[in-house]
Motif scaffolding. Structure first.
Motif, PDB file in Angstrom:
ATOM      1  N   ARG A  80       0.571  -0.764   0.195  1.00 44.02           N
ATOM      2  CA  ARG A  80       0.013  -0.589   0.127  1.00 44.02           C
ATOM      3  C   ARG A  80       0.814   1.099   0.142  1.00 44.02           C
ATOM      4  O   ARG A  80       1.711   1.422   0.578  1.00 44.02           O
ATOM      5  CB  ARG A  80      -0.743  -0.137   1.170  1.00 44.02           C
ATOM      6  N   PRO A  81       0.315   2.089  -0.939  1.00 44.19           N
ATOM      7  CA  PRO A  81       1.581   3.521  -0.839  1.00 44.19           C
ATOM      8  C   PRO A  81       0.994   4.301   0.007  1.00 44.19           C
ATOM      9  O   PRO A  81       0.171   4.654   0.453  1.00 44.19           O
ATOM     10  CB  PRO A  81       0.765   3.552  -2.534  1.00 44.19           C
ATOM     11  N   TRP A  82       1.975   5.579   0.199  1.00 44.04           N
ATOM     12  CA  TRP A  82       1.840   6.308   0.925  1.00 44.04           C
ATOM     13  C   TRP A  82       1.308   7.711   0.360  1.00 44.04           C
ATOM     14  O   TRP A  82       2.036   7.683  -0.889  1.00 44.04           O
ATOM     15  CB  TRP A  82       2.719   6.756   1.763  1.00 44.04           C
ATOM     16  N   LEU A  83       0.264   8.462   0.716  1.00 38.50           N
ATOM     17  CA  LEU A  83      -0.186   9.143  -0.392  1.00 38.50           C
ATOM     18  C   LEU A  83       0.296  11.177   0.531  1.00 38.50           C
ATOM     19  O   LEU A  83       0.192  11.472   1.789  1.00 38.50           O
ATOM     20  CB  LEU A  83      -1.639   9.669  -0.250  1.00 38.50           C
ATOM     21  N   VAL A  84       1.659  11.525  -0.223  1.00 41.85           N
ATOM     22  CA  VAL A  84       1.943  12.926   0.213  1.00 41.85           C
ATOM     23  C   VAL A  84       1.374  14.250  -0.176  1.00 41.85           C
ATOM     24  O   VAL A  84       1.409  13.801  -1.452  1.00 41.85           O
ATOM     25  CB  VAL A  84       3.446  12.818   0.250  1.00 41.85           C
ATOM     26  N   LEU A  85       0.043  15.198  -0.033  1.00 43.29           N
ATOM     27  CA  LEU A  85      -0.090  15.737  -0.155  1.00 43.29           C
ATOM     28  C   LEU A  85       0.857  17.826   0.155  1.00 43.29           C
ATOM     29  O   LEU A  85       0.966  17.848   1.258  1.00 43.29           O
ATOM     30  CB  LEU A  85      -1.644  15.849   0.259  1.00 43.29           C
ATOM     31  N   VAL A  86       0.825  18.122  -1.528  1.00 45.22           N
ATOM     32  CA  VAL A  86       1.548  19.433  -1.161  1.00 45.22           C
ATOM     33  C   VAL A  86       1.008  20.087  -1.106  1.00 45.22           C
ATOM     34  O   VAL A  86       0.259  20.738  -2.369  1.00 45.22           O
ATOM     35  CB  VAL A  86       2.412  19.300  -2.294  1.00 45.22           C
ATOM     36  N   ALA A  87       0.848  21.087  -0.543  1.00 46.12           N
ATOM     37  CA  ALA A  87      -0.903  22.287  -0.139  1.00 46.12           C
ATOM     38  C   ALA A  87      -0.264  23.500  -2.004  1.00 46.12           C
ATOM     39  O   ALA A  87       1.231  23.803  -1.613  1.00 46.12           O
ATOM     40  CB  ALA A  87      -0.610  23.031   0.862  1.00 46.12           C
ATOM     41  N   ASP A  88      -0.806  23.443  -2.340  1.00 43.91           N
ATOM     42  CA  ASP A  88      -0.995  24.183  -2.820  1.00 43.91           C
ATOM     43  C   ASP A  88      -1.236  25.418  -3.310  1.00 43.91           C
ATOM     44  O   ASP A  88      -0.669  26.386  -3.838  1.00 43.91           O
ATOM     45  CB  ASP A  88      -1.695  23.412  -5.055  1.00 43.91           C
ATOM     46  N   ALA A  89      -2.341  26.185  -2.190  1.00 44.15           N
ATOM     47  CA  ALA A  89      -2.567  27.070  -1.637  1.00 44.15           C
ATOM     48  C   ALA A  89      -2.483  27.200  -0.307  1.00 44.15           C
ATOM     49  O   ALA A  89      -2.502  25.896   0.525  1.00 44.15           O
ATOM     50  CB  ALA A  89      -3.602  27.605  -2.492  1.00 44.15           C
ATOM     51  N   PRO A  90      -3.038  28.394   0.529  1.00 44.60           N
ATOM     52  CA  PRO A  90      -2.818  28.828   2.052  1.00 44.60           C
ATOM     53  C   PRO A  90      -3.964  28.784   2.579  1.00 44.60           C
ATOM     54  O   PRO A  90      -4.169  28.614   3.441  1.00 44.60           O
ATOM     55  CB  PRO A  90      -2.304  30.277   2.057  1.00 44.60           C
ATOM     56  N   ALA A  91      -4.816  27.414   1.651  1.00 45.97           N
ATOM     57  CA  ALA A  91      -6.319  27.746   1.714  1.00 45.97           C
ATOM     58  C   ALA A  91      -6.376  26.027   2.231  1.00 45.97           C
ATOM     59  O   ALA A  91      -5.715  25.260   1.254  1.00 45.97           O
ATOM     60  CB  ALA A  91      -7.891  28.019   1.302  1.00 45.97           C
ATOM     61  N   ARG A  92      -7.411  25.661   2.600  1.00 45.80           N
ATOM     62  CA  ARG A  92      -7.352  24.069   2.365  1.00 45.80           C
ATOM     63  C   ARG A  92      -8.616  23.614   1.404  1.00 45.80           C
ATOM     64  O   ARG A  92      -9.067  24.454   0.901  1.00 45.80           O
ATOM     65  CB  ARG A  92      -9.345  23.598   3.812  1.00 45.80           C
ATOM     66  N   PRO A  93      -8.122  22.389   1.367  1.00 44.86           N
ATOM     67  CA  PRO A  93      -8.390  21.911   0.681  1.00 44.86           C
ATOM     68  C   PRO A  93     -10.016  22.026  -0.194  1.00 44.86           C
ATOM     69  O   PRO A  93     -10.963  21.981   1.008  1.00 44.86           O
ATOM     70  CB  PRO A  93      -8.378  20.476   0.304  1.00 44.86           C
ATOM     71  N   VAL A  94     -10.217  21.981  -1.060  1.00 45.87           N
ATOM     72  CA  VAL A  94     -12.099  22.242  -1.096  1.00 45.87           C
ATOM     73  C   VAL A  94     -12.681  20.573  -0.264  1.00 45.87           C
ATOM     74  O   VAL A  94     -12.202  19.686  -0.691  1.00 45.87           O
ATOM     75  CB  VAL A  94     -12.677  22.213  -2.756  1.00 45.87           C
ATOM     76  N   PRO A  95     -13.899  20.554  -0.677  1.00 45.17           N
ATOM     77  CA  PRO A  95     -14.832  19.591   0.167  1.00 45.17           C
ATOM     78  C   PRO A  95     -14.355  18.210  -0.802  1.00 45.17           C
ATOM     79  O   PRO A  95     -14.298  16.727  -0.094  1.00 45.17           O
ATOM     80  CB  PRO A  95     -15.880  19.499   0.394  1.00 45.17           C
ATOM     81  N   ASP A  96     -14.558  18.353  -1.743  1.00 42.09           N
ATOM     82  CA  ASP A  96     -14.460  17.273  -2.899  1.00 42.09           C
ATOM     83  C   ASP A  96     -13.874  16.534  -2.522  1.00 42.09           C
ATOM     84  O   ASP A  96     -13.428  15.284  -2.668  1.00 42.09           O
ATOM     85  CB  ASP A  96     -15.376  17.212  -4.199  1.00 42.09           C
TER      86      ASP A  96
END
Length: 150
Positions: A80-96
């Protein structure tokens, strides 16, 4: 407890949304000494035995959708892979996007988040990025998150 490795490559990074400064920085974050512990895998490159797969994506809905598509094709025999999410903006990701990532969590080894780092917009490369204390702090948090789940 750390899992012993038979090769120097510990993390095999897979670019989900493209090879940009985010991927390059995550690679250096996971290999701060530059010893070859982390490396971005090329297209069609096979994951070396004993290497932890790491999916790297931005936090957009497009990124989450690409991760979902990749996970639908993930072979059952692979770890199983790790997922690394790199924020692209200073806001939370959209709900979807948040919903999609939550829905995928059971199929992942874990999810690690790299906060929005404005300095990444003004550096020539990942080595220069690691000169900044905010990036070094995010790197330590990333390593702690991923290594704490072994």
């Amino acid at each position: 407890m750390a899992v012993p490795r038979t090769n120097a490559l510990r993390y095999g990074l897979i670019a989900v949304t493209g090879q940009g400064i985010g991927l390059a920085t995550v690679e250096r974050m996971l290999d701060p000494e530059g010893a070859g512990a982390a490396r971005a895998l090329g297209p069609q490159e096979i994951l070396p035995l004993g290497t932890v797969p790491v999916l790297v994506s931005d936090t957009t809905l497009y990124g989450a959708t690409c991760v979902e598509t990749l996970m639908r094709r993930w072979t059952a025999g692979l770890p199983r892979p790790w997922l690394v999410l790199v924020a692209d903006a200073p806001a939370r990701p959209v709900p979807d996007a948040r919903y999609l990532v939550r829905a995928l969590e059971s199929r992942l080894a874990g999810v690690a988040r790299v906060p929005y780092l404005p300095v990444l917009r003004a550096v020539r490369g990942a080595d220069e990025a690691l000169e900044h204390k905010t990036v070094r702090a995010a790197a330590q948090t990333l390593r702690d998150t991923m290594e704490g789940k072994w």
